[in-house]
Design a protein around this motif. Structure first.
Motif, short mmCIF file in Angstrom:
data_model
loop_
_atom_site.label_atom_id
_atom_site.label_comp_id
_atom_site.label_asym_id
_atom_site.label_seq_id
_atom_site.Cartn_x
_atom_site.Cartn_y
_atom_site.Cartn_z
N UNK A 1 1.57 -8.79 -7.30
CA UNK A 1 1.61 -8.45 -8.44
C UNK A 1 2.25 -7.47 -8.81
N UNK A 2 2.78 -6.56 -8.00
CA UNK A 2 3.73 -5.49 -8.09
C UNK A 2 4.93 -5.37 -7.21
N UNK A 3 4.51 -5.46 -5.74
CA UNK A 3 5.87 -5.82 -4.85
C UNK A 3 5.79 -7.19 -4.06
N UNK A 4 6.80 -7.78 -3.80
CA UNK A 4 6.68 -8.75 -2.77
C UNK A 4 8.02 -8.81 -1.82
N UNK A 5 7.72 -9.67 -0.74
CA UNK A 5 9.12 -9.75 0.18
C UNK A 5 9.65 -10.99 0.10
N UNK B 1 0.84 -1.25 0.03
CA UNK B 1 -0.08 -0.09 -0.02
C UNK B 1 0.96 1.16 0.05
N UNK B 2 1.70 1.21 0.81
CA UNK B 2 2.77 2.54 0.92
C UNK B 2 3.51 2.64 -0.42
N UNK C 1 13.42 1.44 2.62
CA UNK C 1 12.62 0.37 3.30
C UNK C 1 13.42 -0.73 3.36
N UNK C 2 14.28 -1.10 2.45
CA UNK C 2 15.22 -2.30 2.80
C UNK C 2 16.31 -2.16 3.81
N UNK D 1 3.23 5.92 -2.82
CA UNK D 1 4.32 6.64 -3.27
C UNK D 1 4.77 6.92 -4.82
N UNK D 2 4.01 5.72 -5.50
CA UNK D 2 4.34 5.83 -6.84
C UNK D 2 3.29 6.65 -7.45
#
Length: 314
Positions: A271-275, A119-120, A198-199, A124-125
């Motif tokens: 679908x866009x980001x993952x851990x 969500x963040x 974030x990382x 931000x995008x």
């Protein structure tokens, strides 16, 4: 001899006691008072030590009370022990029924963290693209005005020249204030460095946030869904303004566009980001288990949403 005569005339103590006793009895009989004999008084006086003996004998029975109390205490402690043991057994039974494996708890927390970071990243995008387009629009207008003023073959005169100069100055002042106020860093610089910052923050948990590369068919399907969803929302808004409230719910057009809006929901999941778990800290089995857990969760969530769409569709 006189002294001897006086001693002989003095009454004896026994005679005086009898005389006083007779006089007292006569006085009490005249006035009507109850007569209590001295012998009875002596008997009652003799009974008083017996009462004191009985009272003093009571503390002798006190040693029996601690025995009873200790026995009662023993029963109470036994009952408390029984209660504690029953509570412990019940708590053990509850724990056994609600046990969750530590791996599933960790995967659930990772799923929550991934959803929050997703969500963040989206916010931000969107923020970055909005202000990038705004700045690019201002810079384009300023460039065209500058070219019109100083590099065009036709000379600019009069009010038109003054208006162009005012627009150029206004844009330059806006861009300078946008940089000095820190909005450029907050809306463009920080969103660009979102993954890096974030990382750095989640590095201590041995996880990493990465982008998911989507293929062209997936992007085209997402675009079609977005267009259908926007068209359905526009048509629903127009039907609500034109038709009365009673007719909106019963009309087939509103039902159709509602079903279109529900069926054109965006894709869910990673679908866009993952851990991604760090391979140095986690084994291949744990990383594979995390991927399977995430895919199964989003598959169930997608099935639930499709079932909801089928229930609401006409």
């Amino acid at each position: 001899m006189d002294q001897v005569h006086e001693l002989s005339n003095t009454p004896s103590p026994g005679s005086t006691d009898l005389a006083t006793k007779q006089n007292l009895e006569a006085i009490i009989s005249e006035h009507g008072f109850p007569v209590v004999k001295i012998e009875e008084y002596h008997e009652s006086a003799d009974e008083t030590p017996v009462k004191t003996r009985r009272r003093t004998a009571k503390p002798g029975n006190k040693p029996s009370t601690p025995h009873t109390l200790s026995a009662g205490g023993g029963t109470q402690s036994g009952s408390t022990r029984r209660r504690r043991s029953s509570s412990r057994t019940s708590s053990k039974n509850l724990k056994s029924t609600t046990d969750i494996s530590p791996a599933s708890m960790i995967f659930r927390n990772l799923l929550i963290l991934e959803d929050g970071l997703r969500r963040q990243a989206r916010k931000q995008k969107i923020l970055k693209w909005q202000f990038t387009l705004f700045l690019s629009l201002l810079i384009g207008i300023a460039a065209s005005v500058f070219y019109e003023l100083y590099f065009s073959q036709e000379t600019v005169r009069g009010v038109y020249k003054v208006a162009l100069q005012f627009i150029l100055i206004f844009i330059l002042v806006t861009v300078v204030l946008f940089h000095l106020s820190g909005e450029y860093r907050r809306t463009i610089v920080i969103p660009r460095k979102f993954f890096t910052s974030t990382n750095k923050g989640i590095r201590q948990f041995n996880v990493k946030l990465v982008k998911v590369r989507n293929t062209i068919p997936d992007l085209s399907i997402d675009l079609v869904r977005w267009m259908c969803r926007k068209a359905a929302l526009v048509n629903l808004a127009m039907s609500r303004k034109i038709l009365p409230s009673r007719m909106v719910e019963k009309s087939w057009t509103s039902r159709f566009w509602n079903s279109v809006a529900l069926r054109s929901q965006p894709r869910i999941g990673a679908i866009d980001v993952k851990i991604v778990l760090n391979p140095r800290a986690f084994s291949a089995e744990i990383r594979e288990g995390w991927e399977i857990y995430r895919d199964e969760f989003w598959a169930r969530e997608g099935a639930r949403r499709r079932k909801q769409v089928n229930d609401l569709s006409p």
